[in-house]
Design a protein around this motif. Structure first.
Motif, PDB file in Angstrom:
ATOM      1  N   TYR A   4     -39.750 -34.929 -14.275  1.00  0.00           N
ATOM      2  CA  TYR A   4     -41.162 -34.605 -14.491  1.00  0.00           C
ATOM      3  C   TYR A   4     -41.302 -33.326 -15.307  1.00  0.00           C
ATOM      4  O   TYR A   4     -40.325 -32.604 -15.573  1.00  0.00           O
ATOM      5  CB  TYR A   4     -41.889 -34.461 -13.154  1.00  0.00           C
ATOM      6  CG  TYR A   4     -41.383 -33.361 -12.248  1.00  0.00           C
ATOM      7  CD1 TYR A   4     -41.881 -32.063 -12.329  1.00  0.00           C
ATOM      8  CD2 TYR A   4     -40.406 -33.620 -11.283  1.00  0.00           C
ATOM      9  CE1 TYR A   4     -41.417 -31.054 -11.501  1.00  0.00           C
ATOM     10  CE2 TYR A   4     -39.936 -32.615 -10.445  1.00  0.00           C
ATOM     11  CZ  TYR A   4     -40.450 -31.336 -10.557  1.00  0.00           C
ATOM     12  OH  TYR A   4     -39.984 -30.337  -9.740  1.00  0.00           O
ATOM     13  N   GLN A  25     -39.854 -28.885 -18.614  1.00  0.00           N
ATOM     14  CA  GLN A  25     -39.474 -30.289 -18.440  1.00  0.00           C
ATOM     15  C   GLN A  25     -37.997 -30.381 -18.070  1.00  0.00           C
ATOM     16  O   GLN A  25     -37.149 -29.743 -18.699  1.00  0.00           O
ATOM     17  CB  GLN A  25     -39.726 -31.058 -19.741  1.00  0.00           C
ATOM     18  CG  GLN A  25     -39.381 -32.534 -19.675  1.00  0.00           C
ATOM     19  CD  GLN A  25     -39.636 -33.218 -21.012  1.00  0.00           C
ATOM     20  OE1 GLN A  25     -38.747 -33.303 -21.853  1.00  0.00           O
ATOM     21  NE2 GLN A  25     -40.865 -33.681 -21.205  1.00  0.00           N
ATOM     22  N   SER A  77     -50.596 -28.459 -13.988  1.00  0.00           N
ATOM     23  CA  SER A  77     -50.454 -29.917 -14.070  1.00  0.00           C
ATOM     24  C   SER A  77     -48.993 -30.284 -13.851  1.00  0.00           C
ATOM     25  O   SER A  77     -48.086 -29.537 -14.252  1.00  0.00           O
ATOM     26  CB  SER A  77     -50.925 -30.459 -15.424  1.00  0.00           C
ATOM     27  OG  SER A  77     -50.082 -30.017 -16.468  1.00  0.00           O
ATOM     28  N   THR A  83     -46.683 -33.830 -14.369  1.00  0.00           N
ATOM     29  CA  THR A  83     -46.741 -35.199 -14.875  1.00  0.00           C
ATOM     30  C   THR A  83     -45.339 -35.797 -14.947  1.00  0.00           C
ATOM     31  O   THR A  83     -44.367 -35.102 -15.234  1.00  0.00           O
ATOM     32  CB  THR A  83     -47.372 -35.231 -16.277  1.00  0.00           C
ATOM     33  OG1 THR A  83     -46.628 -34.371 -17.150  1.00  0.00           O
ATOM     34  CG2 THR A  83     -48.817 -34.759 -16.238  1.00  0.00           C
TER      35      THR A  83
END
Length: 204
Positions: free
Chosen positions: A55, A127, A195, A197
Motif C-alpha cells: 500500500y 509506497q 490517505s 491506498t
C-alpha cells in the motif's frame, strides 16, 4: 474528531497525538510536545491492522522551529519509516529525507538531502511494493500546493523485505525543556490530509 481528542480506533495515540484547531480554523493532528520522556517524545500512531500490505500512505506535515530545533516527522509503512529529519546531517549540513528499518540497529538507513523549512507544509508519500524476491521502497516529498513531482525523491530495494505491517504516523519532539520544574514546550508537529491506498497490483 473533536478538538483535544485522539483518533478513535488508532493504537498508541492517547497522550501522544491530539487533534488541534489551527489559527486558520483547520483541524490537524498534533504530536504532543510537552513531555520529554522517551515513550512520549517519540511515538508512532498506528492506523491500520498489522496485516496491511502492498500500500501507499500519504499525509501533509508541518513542523515549527523552537530553540533552534525542528521535530522529526514521518510515515510508517510495513514496518519501514520515511522520515523528514529535523536535525542537519553532519556530512552535508542540510536536513534529510531518510528511509529506515529496525531503527535501534539500523538495518536500513538510506537518505537524500532535503532541507525542509519550519512553518511550511509538505506532502509526504511512502509506497512499499513487495515482490517475489524483495520489496521496492519509494518515498516522495514536495511543498504542499505545488504539483507532485513525477520522480520519487528516494528509492531503495530491500532484498530481505518486511511484507506487511500497520500504516502509521511518526513524530519525535527532541527539545522539550524542564526549566527548574517548569516545562517549556518543544517544537510543534502537525499532520493533515491522511490517505492510505492499496497499490495497483493487489495491495490491501
Amino acid at each position: 474528531a473533536p478538538d483535544g481528542s485522539s483518533p478513535g480506533g488508532w493504537v498508541n495515540t492517547n497522550g501522544k497525538f491530539v487533534v488541534r484547531k489551527l489559527p486558520d480554523g483547520n483541524q490537524a493532528l498534533s504530536k504532543v510536545n510537552t513531555d520529554a520522556r522517551p515513550p512520549l517524545a517519540k511515538a508512532i500512531g498506528y492506523i491500520t491492522t498489522p496485516d496491511a500490505s502492498n500500500y501507499t500512505i500519504q499525509a501533509d506535515v508541518m513542523g515549527t522551529l523552537v530553540r533552534g530545533k525542528l521535530p522529526d516527522a514521518g510515515l510508517v509503512n510495513s514496518r519501514y519509516s520515511l522520515v523528514l529529519d529535523g536535525k542537519p546531517d553532519p556530512e552535508s549540513g542540510k536536513r534529510t529525507l531518510r528511509v529506515t528499518a529496525w531503527e535501534a540497529r539500523e538495518r536500513i538507513n538510506t537518505k537524500v538531502d532535503f532541507d525542509w523549512q519550519p512553518g511550511v507544509w509538505y506532502t509526504l508519500k511512502f509506497q512499499v511494493e513487495p515482490g517475489a524476491k524483495g520489496a521496492a521502497l519509494r518515498g516522495k516529498v514536495w511543498e504542499k500546493g505545488k504539483p507532485e513531482p513525477e520522480a520519487w525523491t528516494l528509492e531503495f530495494a530491500d532484498p530481505f523485505p518486511t511484507r506487511s505491517g500497520a500504516a502509521g504516523l511518526y513524530g519525535y519532539i527532541p527539545n522539550v525543556a524542564d526549566a527548574g520544574g517548569k516545562i517549556e514546550a518543544g517544537s510543534e508537529l502537525y499532520f493533515d490530509n491522511l490517505s492510505i491506498t492499496a497499490n495497483g497490483n493487489g495491495g490491501k
